[in-house]
Design a protein around this motif. Structure first.
Motif, mmCIF file in Angstrom:
data_model
loop_
_atom_site.group_PDB
_atom_site.id
_atom_site.type_symbol
_atom_site.label_atom_id
_atom_site.label_comp_id
_atom_site.label_asym_id
_atom_site.label_seq_id
_atom_site.Cartn_x
_atom_site.Cartn_y
_atom_site.Cartn_z
ATOM 1 N N THR A 1 9.560 3.057 3.571
ATOM 2 C CA THR A 1 8.683 1.974 3.782
ATOM 3 C C THR A 1 8.727 1.510 5.132
ATOM 4 N N GLN A 2 7.390 1.549 5.536
ATOM 5 C CA GLN A 2 7.192 1.178 6.894
ATOM 6 C C GLN A 2 6.597 -0.451 7.009
ATOM 7 N N ALA A 3 6.943 -1.218 7.956
ATOM 8 C CA ALA A 3 6.075 -2.639 8.131
ATOM 9 C C ALA A 3 5.356 -2.274 9.147
ATOM 10 N N LEU A 4 4.009 -2.671 8.999
ATOM 11 C CA LEU A 4 2.890 -2.286 9.843
ATOM 12 C C LEU A 4 2.399 -3.610 10.236
ATOM 13 N N GLY A 5 1.303 -3.693 11.380
ATOM 14 C CA GLY A 5 0.701 -4.706 11.755
ATOM 15 C C GLY A 5 1.370 -5.506 12.786
ATOM 16 N N GLN A 6 0.788 -6.500 13.469
ATOM 17 C CA GLN A 6 1.464 -7.200 14.453
ATOM 18 C C GLN A 6 2.525 -8.162 14.022
ATOM 19 N N GLY B 1 0.936 -1.172 -0.045
ATOM 20 C CA GLY B 1 -0.111 -0.047 -0.100
ATOM 21 C C GLY B 1 0.902 1.074 -0.141
ATOM 22 N N ALA B 2 0.192 2.226 -0.145
ATOM 23 C CA ALA B 2 1.032 3.671 -0.305
ATOM 24 C C ALA B 2 -0.162 4.808 0.594
ATOM 25 N N SER B 3 0.975 5.624 0.925
ATOM 26 C CA SER B 3 0.376 6.924 1.542
ATOM 27 C C SER B 3 1.087 8.135 0.934
ATOM 28 N N VAL B 4 0.527 9.107 1.164
ATOM 29 C CA VAL B 4 1.263 10.711 0.535
ATOM 30 C C VAL B 4 1.014 11.733 1.450
ATOM 31 N N ALA B 5 2.207 12.271 1.813
ATOM 32 C CA ALA B 5 2.364 13.464 2.405
ATOM 33 C C ALA B 5 2.258 14.804 1.497
ATOM 34 N N LEU B 6 1.092 15.344 1.234
ATOM 35 C CA LEU B 6 0.981 16.446 0.515
ATOM 36 C C LEU B 6 1.438 17.716 1.161
ATOM 37 N N ILE B 7 2.315 18.335 0.696
ATOM 38 C CA ILE B 7 2.939 19.504 1.417
ATOM 39 C C ILE B 7 3.007 20.661 0.625
ATOM 40 N N HIS B 8 2.351 21.887 1.440
ATOM 41 C CA HIS B 8 1.985 23.094 0.763
ATOM 42 C C HIS B 8 2.285 24.196 2.110
ATOM 43 N N LYS B 9 3.203 25.312 1.558
ATOM 44 C CA LYS B 9 3.558 26.211 2.747
ATOM 45 C C LYS B 9 3.765 25.763 4.111
ATOM 46 N N GLY B 10 4.507 24.686 4.416
ATOM 47 C CA GLY B 10 4.985 24.341 5.656
ATOM 48 C C GLY B 10 4.162 23.570 6.342
ATOM 49 N N VAL C 1 5.477 5.203 1.804
ATOM 50 C CA VAL C 1 5.031 6.669 2.032
ATOM 51 C C VAL C 1 5.758 7.554 0.906
ATOM 52 N N PHE C 2 4.970 8.372 0.242
ATOM 53 C CA PHE C 2 5.685 9.412 -0.555
ATOM 54 C C PHE C 2 5.294 10.838 -0.034
ATOM 55 N N ALA C 3 6.009 11.788 -0.575
ATOM 56 C CA ALA C 3 5.525 12.973 -0.226
ATOM 57 C C ALA C 3 5.848 13.777 -1.469
#
Length: 132
Positions: free
Chosen positions: A69-74, A7-16, A82-84
């Motif tokens: 890339t994070q390993a998640l879950g027990q 899976g993937a997630s995204v940090a949308l960065i705008h003006k700090g 994770v992208f930005a």
């Protein structure tokens, strides 16, 4: 570079600030986190990231940079890439998966219930865009 993830997630960065969402459903219901979701058959992890942002927020993203890339879950079996990016366009139209959203500076997250290690993830994401 090939990124091995489910899976993937995204940090949308705008003006700090970055756009955080509050999940409406499990997993992570009622927690603040980055938008994203599971990889679908036949798509690259970058395509997954772009599709999830489009589906959850109605935004188009481009110029994605891999943060980690994070390993998640027990059992640590779920791998989240994770992208930005500072590259996105459109008007935010949240899906029913999102209970709320807000632009927030990383140092202002203290009172929010967030997913694990979100502060570290955002620190790394913002570091990709620091200007000297």
């Amino acid at each position: 570079m090939t990124i091995n993830a489910n899976g993937a997630s995204v940090a949308l960065i705008h003006k700090g600030k970055t756009l955080l969402i509050k999940r409406a459903y499990a997993p992570y219901q009622h927690l603040w986190t980055l938008p994203g979701g599971r990889l679908e058959p036949g798509e690259t992890i970058e395509e997954c990231a772009a599709r999830e942002i489009r589906e959850e927020l109605g935004l188009t993203v481009f110029a994605l940079r891999h943060v980690l890339t994070q390993a998640l879950g027990q059992d640590q079996a779920f791998k989240l890439a994770v992208f930005a990016t500072e590259g996105f366009e459109g008007e935010i139209v949240p899906s029913d998966e999102i209970a709320a959203y807000q632009w927030i500076a990383p140092d202002a997250m203290g009172g929010l219930r967030t997913t694990s290690r979100l502060d570290d993830v955002l620190g790394r994401a913002f570091a990709l865009f620091e200007r000297s």
